[in-house]
Design a protein around this motif. Structure first.
Motif, mmCIF file in Angstrom:
data_model
loop_
_atom_site.group_PDB
_atom_site.id
_atom_site.type_symbol
_atom_site.label_atom_id
_atom_site.label_comp_id
_atom_site.label_asym_id
_atom_site.label_seq_id
_atom_site.Cartn_x
_atom_site.Cartn_y
_atom_site.Cartn_z
ATOM 1 N N GLU A 93 31.938 28.857 41.937
ATOM 2 C CA GLU A 93 33.103 28.005 42.121
ATOM 3 C C GLU A 93 34.497 28.937 42.131
ATOM 4 O OE1 GLU A 93 35.477 23.859 41.350
ATOM 5 O OE2 GLU A 93 33.929 24.520 40.262
ATOM 6 N N THR A 94 35.336 28.849 43.043
ATOM 7 C CA THR A 94 36.548 29.667 43.150
ATOM 8 C C THR A 94 37.543 28.438 42.516
ATOM 9 O OG1 THR A 94 36.341 31.562 44.778
ATOM 10 C CG2 THR A 94 38.549 30.803 44.322
ATOM 11 N N THR A 95 38.497 28.977 41.499
ATOM 12 C CA THR A 95 39.036 27.897 40.826
ATOM 13 C C THR A 95 40.597 28.156 40.948
ATOM 14 O OG1 THR A 95 38.961 29.116 38.857
ATOM 15 C CG2 THR A 95 37.369 27.198 39.148
ATOM 16 N N HIS A 96 40.915 29.573 41.301
ATOM 17 C CA HIS A 96 42.190 30.097 41.583
ATOM 18 C C HIS A 96 42.209 31.129 42.631
ATOM 19 C CE1 HIS A 96 43.853 27.698 38.249
ATOM 20 N NE2 HIS A 96 42.989 28.263 37.423
ATOM 21 N N ASP A 97 42.899 30.915 43.395
ATOM 22 C CA ASP A 97 43.107 32.242 44.535
ATOM 23 C C ASP A 97 44.283 32.532 44.929
ATOM 24 O OD1 ASP A 97 42.600 33.964 46.411
ATOM 25 O OD2 ASP A 97 41.497 32.847 47.666
ATOM 26 N N ARG A 98 44.933 33.541 44.063
ATOM 27 C CA ARG A 98 46.590 33.626 44.384
ATOM 28 C C ARG A 98 46.632 35.137 44.719
ATOM 29 N NH1 ARG A 98 46.784 30.321 39.060
ATOM 30 N NH2 ARG A 98 47.262 28.213 39.882
ATOM 31 N N PRO A 99 48.018 35.622 45.159
ATOM 32 C CA PRO A 99 47.984 36.870 45.578
ATOM 33 C C PRO A 99 47.756 38.083 44.486
ATOM 34 C CG PRO A 99 50.061 35.486 46.289
ATOM 35 C CD PRO A 99 49.069 34.604 45.638
ATOM 36 N N TRP A 100 48.105 37.441 43.364
ATOM 37 C CA TRP A 100 47.933 38.471 42.245
ATOM 38 C C TRP A 100 46.423 38.562 41.404
ATOM 39 C CZ3 TRP A 100 51.949 34.834 42.470
ATOM 40 C CH2 TRP A 100 51.498 33.610 41.737
ATOM 41 N N SER A 101 45.473 37.459 41.832
ATOM 42 C CA SER A 101 44.428 37.499 41.230
ATOM 43 C C SER A 101 43.367 36.255 41.582
ATOM 44 C CB SER A 101 44.152 37.230 39.714
ATOM 45 O OG SER A 101 44.857 35.713 39.135
ATOM 46 N N THR A 102 42.316 36.323 41.830
ATOM 47 C CA THR A 102 41.416 35.363 41.938
ATOM 48 C C THR A 102 40.529 34.978 40.838
ATOM 49 O OG1 THR A 102 41.364 36.015 44.138
ATOM 50 C CG2 THR A 102 39.256 34.687 43.460
ATOM 51 N N VAL A 103 40.074 33.590 40.527
ATOM 52 C CA VAL A 103 39.280 33.570 39.332
ATOM 53 C C VAL A 103 38.110 32.800 39.856
ATOM 54 C CG1 VAL A 103 39.310 32.187 37.076
ATOM 55 C CG2 VAL A 103 41.611 33.556 37.759
ATOM 56 N N MET A 104 36.998 32.871 39.256
ATOM 57 C CA MET A 104 35.894 32.138 39.566
ATOM 58 C C MET A 104 34.973 31.589 38.668
ATOM 59 S SD MET A 104 34.211 34.462 42.601
ATOM 60 C CE MET A 104 35.268 34.886 44.108
ATOM 61 N N ARG A 105 34.593 30.288 38.671
ATOM 62 C CA ARG A 105 33.770 29.751 37.616
ATOM 63 C C ARG A 105 32.357 29.938 37.741
ATOM 64 N NH1 ARG A 105 31.121 24.849 36.481
ATOM 65 N NH2 ARG A 105 31.274 23.971 34.207
ATOM 66 N N VAL A 106 31.802 30.484 36.787
ATOM 67 C CA VAL A 106 30.265 31.017 36.664
ATOM 68 C C VAL A 106 29.699 30.180 35.900
ATOM 69 C CG1 VAL A 106 28.579 32.901 36.837
ATOM 70 C CG2 VAL A 106 31.185 33.512 37.324
ATOM 71 N N PRO A 107 28.511 29.054 36.397
ATOM 72 C CA PRO A 107 27.721 28.308 35.435
ATOM 73 C C PRO A 107 26.601 29.329 34.990
ATOM 74 C CG PRO A 107 27.998 27.119 37.709
ATOM 75 C CD PRO A 107 28.471 28.655 37.774
ATOM 76 N N VAL A 108 26.447 29.398 33.604
ATOM 77 C CA VAL A 108 25.393 30.101 32.900
ATOM 78 C C VAL A 108 24.542 29.080 32.104
ATOM 79 C CG1 VAL A 108 26.487 32.340 33.202
ATOM 80 C CG2 VAL A 108 26.793 30.695 30.930
ATOM 81 N N VAL A 109 23.409 29.214 31.538
ATOM 82 C CA VAL A 109 22.541 28.559 30.660
ATOM 83 C C VAL A 109 23.253 28.205 29.522
ATOM 84 C CG1 VAL A 109 20.696 28.325 29.393
ATOM 85 C CG2 VAL A 109 20.376 29.363 31.610
ATOM 86 N N GLY A 110 23.585 27.052 29.401
ATOM 87 C CA GLY A 110 24.381 26.359 27.935
ATOM 88 C C GLY A 110 25.888 26.511 28.307
ATOM 89 N N MET B 134 36.840 41.537 35.940
ATOM 90 C CA MET B 134 36.479 41.179 34.482
ATOM 91 C C MET B 134 35.619 39.927 34.408
ATOM 92 S SD MET B 134 40.240 40.927 32.452
ATOM 93 C CE MET B 134 41.039 40.063 33.505
ATOM 94 N N LEU B 135 34.670 40.040 33.551
ATOM 95 C CA LEU B 135 33.856 38.897 33.168
ATOM 96 C C LEU B 135 34.145 38.346 31.977
ATOM 97 C CD1 LEU B 135 31.483 37.226 34.662
ATOM 98 C CD2 LEU B 135 30.025 38.519 33.387
ATOM 99 N N LEU B 136 34.541 37.127 31.707
ATOM 100 C CA LEU B 136 35.138 36.525 30.530
ATOM 101 C C LEU B 136 34.304 35.470 30.005
ATOM 102 C CD1 LEU B 136 38.700 36.684 31.723
ATOM 103 C CD2 LEU B 136 37.734 38.256 30.430
ATOM 104 N N GLY B 137 34.142 35.192 28.599
ATOM 105 C CA GLY B 137 33.627 34.010 28.067
ATOM 106 C C GLY B 137 34.581 32.601 28.175
ATOM 107 N N ASP B 138 33.954 31.775 27.942
ATOM 108 C CA ASP B 138 34.879 30.452 28.011
ATOM 109 C C ASP B 138 35.667 30.342 26.892
ATOM 110 O OD1 ASP B 138 35.521 27.908 29.515
ATOM 111 O OD2 ASP B 138 34.697 26.985 27.893
ATOM 112 N N ALA B 139 36.991 30.058 26.864
ATOM 113 C CA ALA B 139 37.998 30.136 25.978
ATOM 114 C C ALA B 139 38.141 28.685 25.248
ATOM 115 C CB ALA B 139 39.117 30.873 26.214
ATOM 116 N N GLY B 140 37.708 27.814 25.941
ATOM 117 C CA GLY B 140 37.663 26.336 25.433
ATOM 118 C C GLY B 140 38.635 25.453 26.444
ATOM 119 N N ILE B 141 39.604 24.872 25.754
ATOM 120 C CA ILE B 141 40.561 23.898 26.759
ATOM 121 C C ILE B 141 42.110 24.124 26.439
ATOM 122 C CG2 ILE B 141 41.221 21.610 26.939
ATOM 123 C CD1 ILE B 141 38.556 20.620 25.851
#
Length: 306
Positions: free
Chosen positions: A21-38, A81-88
């Motif tokens: 799921e694309t959560t941010h699509d801005r001129p300087w970056s695009t961020v996507m949420r990737v579901p994984v097990v757990g 980049m592929l990044l871990g979930d940082a929390g809230i």
């Protein structure tokens, strides 16, 4: 470079458990949420203006795990980049100053440690906003198209010699340049079970480390509605300064003043990389920063500080 879709690259590093799921699509970056097990991981594709971010983030993670986002993989050539979930994000709970009381000393320790790597970061493309570079940056700011009134622009023009003087004063106060996040607010500080992590290093530069407090304090005023003279600000300043040592209150005062101009200078770089149709929204936020910079040109009585 072989053509590869982001999803195929992501699958090389994690086992996906659902659609991206694309959560941010801005001129300087695009961020996507990737579901994984757990849980979830996050994919970020950076525009050329912040091509340095994947390597910088990975370097910081290698030396400061637990204080920045977990880096699972990077592709420097593709700026991925592929990044871990940082929390809230702490902004979800209203940007409480108590969170910064814990996070700012940890961030200061990171900055202090990264002084040794400043030249390495510069060599890898992190923008140069060191003290020696700021006077020329100020002239570039003045030559830019700025969304402010002519009177304010004239005030900035007149202030240029005083700005050079303040840069010299700050340079002589003995704090070396380091990584400076430059967007250190409630949406970029995350909490995970009491552990604080700083995310989104795409606005970073090598600069006076104390500049970071300008943005942090701005949003404590604007979002948390702290008055400028609220005791929280001195308390947070002192917490941030603890790793640096004693007797640096005056240095913070000068750095906060110069820092608003440095922040505005940094924004001209981002603005220049935008497509024309993205500039009106950008300029509305830019105008707020410029007004903060203009305010630094006045003494406490409202006259020009020259």
């Amino acid at each position: 470079m072989n053509v590869i879709a982001p999803e195929d690259w992501i699958r090389q590093h994690v086992e996906m458990a659902g659609p991206i799921e694309t959560t941010h699509d801005r001129p300087w970056s695009t961020v996507m949420r990737v579901p994984v097990v757990g849980g979830v991981v996050w994919f970020k594709a950076c525009a050329p203006v912040q091509a340095f971010e994947p390597r910088l983030t990975a370097d910081l993670y290698s030396r400061w795990p637990g204080r920045v986002t977990d880096v699972l993989a990077i592709d420097e050539a593709r700026r991925w980049m592929l990044l871990g979930d940082a929390g809230i994000a702490v902004g979800k709970s209203g940007n409480p100053p108590e969170a910064w009381l814990t996070a700012l000393p940890l961030y200061a320790e990171l900055q202090k440690g990264e002084m040794a790597y400043a030249d390495e970061h510069l060599g890898r493309g992190v923008p140069d906003l060191r003290m020696a570079a700021l006077p020329a940056g100020y002239r570039r700011l003045l030559a830019s198209e700025l969304p402010i009134a002519k009177d304010d622009l004239d005030r900035l023009q007149v202030y240029a010699p005083r700005f050079d003087e303040l840069c010299s004063v700050l340079a002589g106060m003995g704090i070396r340049e380091s990584v400076q996040h430059d967007d250190l607010h409630m949406s970029n500080l995350y909490s995970d079970g009491g552990t604080f992590r700083i995310v989104d290093w795409g606005d970073s530069s090598i600069a006076h480390p104390f500049f970071s407090l300008a943005v942090t304090f701005r949003f404590l005023e604007e979002l948390s509605h702290l008055a400028p003279d609220d005791p929280w600000f001195s308390r947070l300043r002192d917490a941030y300064l603890e790793p640096w040592g004693s007797g640096l209150e005056e240095t913070v005062d000068v750095a906060m003043r110069v820092g608003w101009f440095a922040h505005a200078i940094a924004w001209t770089r981002q603005r220049a990389a935008l497509p024309p149709d993205a500039r009106p929204d950008f300029d509305r936020a830019f105008a707020i920063i410029l007004r903060r910079a203009v305010a630094q040109t006045r003494d406490r009585g409202g006259a020009l500080d020259a």
